[in-house]
Enzyme design. Structure first.
Site, mmCIF file in Angstrom:
data_model
loop_
_atom_site.group_PDB
_atom_site.id
_atom_site.type_symbol
_atom_site.label_atom_id
_atom_site.label_comp_id
_atom_site.label_asym_id
_atom_site.label_seq_id
_atom_site.Cartn_x
_atom_site.Cartn_y
_atom_site.Cartn_z
ATOM 1 N N CYS A 45 0.652 -1.215 0.115
ATOM 2 C CA CYS A 45 0.120 0.133 0.101
ATOM 3 C C CYS A 45 0.796 1.295 -0.033
ATOM 4 C CB CYS A 45 -0.800 0.073 1.163
ATOM 5 S SG CYS A 45 -2.219 -1.381 1.226
HETATM 6 N N1 LIG Z 1 -2.754 -5.995 1.720
HETATM 7 C C1 LIG Z 1 -3.335 -4.972 2.544
HETATM 8 O O1 LIG Z 1 -3.030 -4.973 3.733
HETATM 9 C C2 LIG Z 1 -4.215 -3.892 1.637
HETATM 10 C C3 LIG Z 1 -4.925 -3.077 2.463
HETATM 11 C C4 LIG Z 1 -5.710 -2.093 1.983
HETATM 12 C C5 LIG Z 1 -6.059 -2.291 0.716
HETATM 13 N N2 LIG Z 1 -5.205 -3.136 -0.096
HETATM 14 C C6 LIG Z 1 -5.815 -3.154 -1.683
HETATM 15 O O2 LIG Z 1 -6.462 -4.204 -1.893
HETATM 16 C C7 LIG Z 1 -6.351 -4.679 -3.154
HETATM 17 C C8 LIG Z 1 -5.694 -6.240 -3.170
HETATM 18 O O3 LIG Z 1 -4.739 -6.321 -2.437
HETATM 19 P P1 LIG Z 1 -4.334 -7.657 -1.672
HETATM 20 O O4 LIG Z 1 -3.246 -7.257 -0.756
HETATM 21 O O5 LIG Z 1 -5.471 -8.473 -1.186
HETATM 22 O O6 LIG Z 1 -3.538 -8.290 -2.923
HETATM 23 P P2 LIG Z 1 -3.257 -9.867 -2.933
HETATM 24 O O7 LIG Z 1 -2.023 -9.868 -4.229
HETATM 25 O O8 LIG Z 1 -2.906 -10.581 -1.626
HETATM 26 O O9 LIG Z 1 -4.532 -10.643 -3.835
HETATM 27 C C9 LIG Z 1 -5.143 -10.507 -4.945
HETATM 28 C C10 LIG Z 1 -5.571 -11.672 -5.352
HETATM 29 O O10 LIG Z 1 -6.236 -11.270 -6.645
HETATM 30 C C11 LIG Z 1 -5.718 -12.376 -7.367
HETATM 31 N N3 LIG Z 1 -6.267 -12.112 -8.860
HETATM 32 C C12 LIG Z 1 -5.602 -11.192 -9.607
HETATM 33 N N4 LIG Z 1 -6.106 -11.114 -10.655
HETATM 34 C C13 LIG Z 1 -7.464 -11.596 -10.889
HETATM 35 C C14 LIG Z 1 -8.298 -11.619 -11.645
HETATM 36 N N5 LIG Z 1 -8.439 -10.925 -12.614
HETATM 37 N N6 LIG Z 1 -9.686 -12.490 -11.125
HETATM 38 C C15 LIG Z 1 -9.552 -13.033 -9.827
HETATM 39 N N7 LIG Z 1 -8.679 -12.809 -9.178
HETATM 40 C C16 LIG Z 1 -7.417 -12.269 -9.490
HETATM 41 C C17 LIG Z 1 -4.574 -12.827 -7.373
HETATM 42 O O11 LIG Z 1 -4.227 -14.254 -7.579
HETATM 43 C C18 LIG Z 1 -4.354 -12.718 -5.575
HETATM 44 O O12 LIG Z 1 -4.896 -14.095 -5.284
HETATM 45 C C19 LIG Z 1 -4.998 -3.936 -3.649
HETATM 46 O O13 LIG Z 1 -5.714 -2.631 -4.522
HETATM 47 C C20 LIG Z 1 -4.481 -3.175 -2.737
HETATM 48 O O14 LIG Z 1 -4.039 -2.038 -2.784
HETATM 49 C C21 LIG Z 1 -4.511 -3.997 0.360
#
Ligand SMILES: NC(=O)c1ccc[n+]([C@@H]2O[C@H](COP(=O)([O-])OP(=O)(O)OC[C@H]3O[C@@H](n4cnc5c(N)ncnc54)[C@H](O)[C@@H]3O)[C@@H](O)[C@H]2O)c1
Length: 439
Positions: free
Chosen positions: A274
């Site tokens: 993030c």
């Molecule tokens: N990790 C955090 O603490 C956090 C906190 C707040 C916001 N976010 C935001 O949330 C979003 C997701 O982050 P995350 O940390 O969960 O990412 P992550 O990489 O852990 O998970 C994303 C998942 O999406 C899957 N994916 C990718 N393309 C896809 C598609 N077309 N269809 C289905 N699945 C698909 C990936 O395989 C993965 O499992 C981002 O925008 C991030 O900035 C993350």
């Protein structure tokens, strides 16, 4: 306001089926929370390995126990799939896919776009679509809405579209999905109402804002606030060091002020999914308006210089001992970007290893939560396995560098056994020993 009574009552009586797209750090806890409240969930992910593991009742994230996934599987509440045609069965779709930067450091919305195309393909009347991924103001309206409306359905009447930012803090023992307030901003008032009703089933407090852009911007404000304040203390850390003042003691003292001050702590650089990335979503969008986001750029500059600063402190510390960085044996303690997690994304520890190796130091690492790592986007050439942490190993290295202040470490023992300790997190706290150099 035209409310969709059928959707709202399905949500309220928990017969609505929830689809979560992207079963990562955000999507997985979210779907578990819906499961805890008795909703049926279908999880979508393009990673077949994750789909398989989750369907076999196993978690792949350290702080999420497999038993939790197994319970949802046993109760027939959850299944994972990579087949988007299952979207036909769901009433609410939560999009939790990655929003990284591309190699030009511009927003990469390809994951959101692919997902939206798939949702549009199966979109049916009365579905509620929520974008949770962090992104710049305007994404929900400018990217998702036109794709979804292509089928001839009207937003706010036939289907509902909202942005609701995720505030997950992995591993935080006090705040988890249930007690972190959730912001919701819909394209129309009916959309906001549907989104608000949905989240009220799983979180204690939902705040409705007037537009998706407000919700999108609020998430970025939260992260930019952190990035800028961390940059501020990182810069002041370097000044304090030159003045012979301990910045940690300064912060501790300032934090006793009961109003108007919030402590932020310096470190080896930003990490995670993030804070190093999200601010640049806003600065990119601002350029469309010919607007310069000075604070974001400056914070980025200061924070990205931190790994180099840490390496310079290691070199100075070795120099004091008559050693050069070249061929020095260095042990990195902690490569996760954050205490007590196994998350290595954008970790400054890896950047520091990379710089040290480029200067021909001999580098090993230990992290209680990360046995090995390889294949990282920015460091495809790096593949490492952790060494064992024993008195003998510690004594072998010219310098031990604390990058992540994991609770599992016994810092007194580390200081006792290492020849030299460079501490980027004040993990050694009040231990007084000439071997310790704060960086
Ligand atoms: N990790 C955090 O603490 C956090 C906190 C707040 C916001 N976010 C935001 O949330 C979003 C997701 O982050 P995350 O940390 O969960 O990412 P992550 O990489 O852990 O998970 C994303 C998942 O999406 C899957 N994916 C990718 N393309 C896809 C598609 N077309 N269809 C289905 N699945 C698909 C990936 O395989 C993965 O499992 C981002 O925008 C991030 O900035 C993350």
């Amino acid at each position: 306001m035209q409310l969709n009574k059928a959707l709202i009552s399905k949500i309220k009586d928990r017969t609505a089926v929830i689809g979560v797209i992207g079963l990562g750090y955000v999507g997985l806890p979210l779907m578990i929370r819906f499961g805890e409240e008795g909703f049926r969930i279908i999880g979508f992910d393009i990673d077949d390995n994750k789909v398989e593991r989750l369907n076999s009742g196993a978690s792949y994230i350290k702080h999420i126990p497999s038993e939790t996934i197994q319970q949802l599987r046993d109760g027939n509440i959850f299944r994972a799939t990579s087949d988007y045609s299952n979207l036909r069965e769901v009433d609410s779709i939560l999009i939790c896919v990655p929003t990284p930067l591309n190699n030009k450091r511009e927003p990469d919305l390809s994951y959101i776009e692919t997902t939206s195309d798939e949702i549009a393909r199966y979109l049916s009347k009365d579905q509620l679509i929520v974008l949770e991924s962090t992104t710049y103001p305007g994404t929900t309206r400018e990217i998702l809405l036109p794709k979804l409306e292509k089928k001839g359905l009207t937003v706010g009447r036939d289907f509902f579209l909202v942005f609701s930012p995720e505030r997950e803090d992995p591993g935080n023992p006090t705040y988890s999905t249930k007690n972190i307030p959730k912001i919701v901003g819909g394209i129309t008032p009916a959309c906001t109402e549907a989104g608000k009703t949905l989240y009220e089933q799983i979180v204690d407090r939902v705040i409705a804002v007037s537009t998706p852009e407000t919700a999108e911007f609020s998430k970025l404000l939260e992260n930019i606030f952190r990035a800028v304040n961390i940059a501020l203390v990182n810069e002041l850390k370097m000044l304090a060091d030159k003045m012979g003042v301990d910045i940690w003691e300064v912060i501790e003292a300032a934090a006793t002020k009961p109003f108007g001050f919030m402590p932020f702590y310096p470190g080896p650089g930003l990490g995670g999914h993030c804070i190093p990335i999200d601010p640049f979503y806003l600065s990119w969008k601002a350029r469309e308006l010919n607007f310069n986001t000075h604070f974001i750029e400056l914070a980025g500059e200061v924070n990205t210089a931190m790994p180099e600063y840490v390496v310079s402190k290691i070199a100075d510390a070795l120099n004091q001992k008559g050693k050069s960085l070249k061929h020095a044996l260095i042990l990195i303690l902690g490569v996760a970007y954050k205490k007590d997690t196994d998350d290595i994304r954008e970790s400054p520890g890896v950047e520091i290893i990379n710089i040290l190796k480029s200067k021909e130091a001999e580098v090993d690492y230990h992290d209680p939560h990360i046995p090995a790592f390889s294949g990282m986007r920015r460091y495809p050439h790096l593949a490492m396995e952790r060494v064992e942490l024993t008195e003998e190993t510690l004594q072998q290295y010219d310098c031990a560098v604390i990058i992540t202040n994991h609770s599992a470490y016994d810092y007194e023992w580390i200081v006792d056994n290492a020849k030299l300790v460079v501490d980027t997190r004040n993990a050694t706290g009040k231990i007084r020993n000439k071997k310790i150099i704060k960086a």
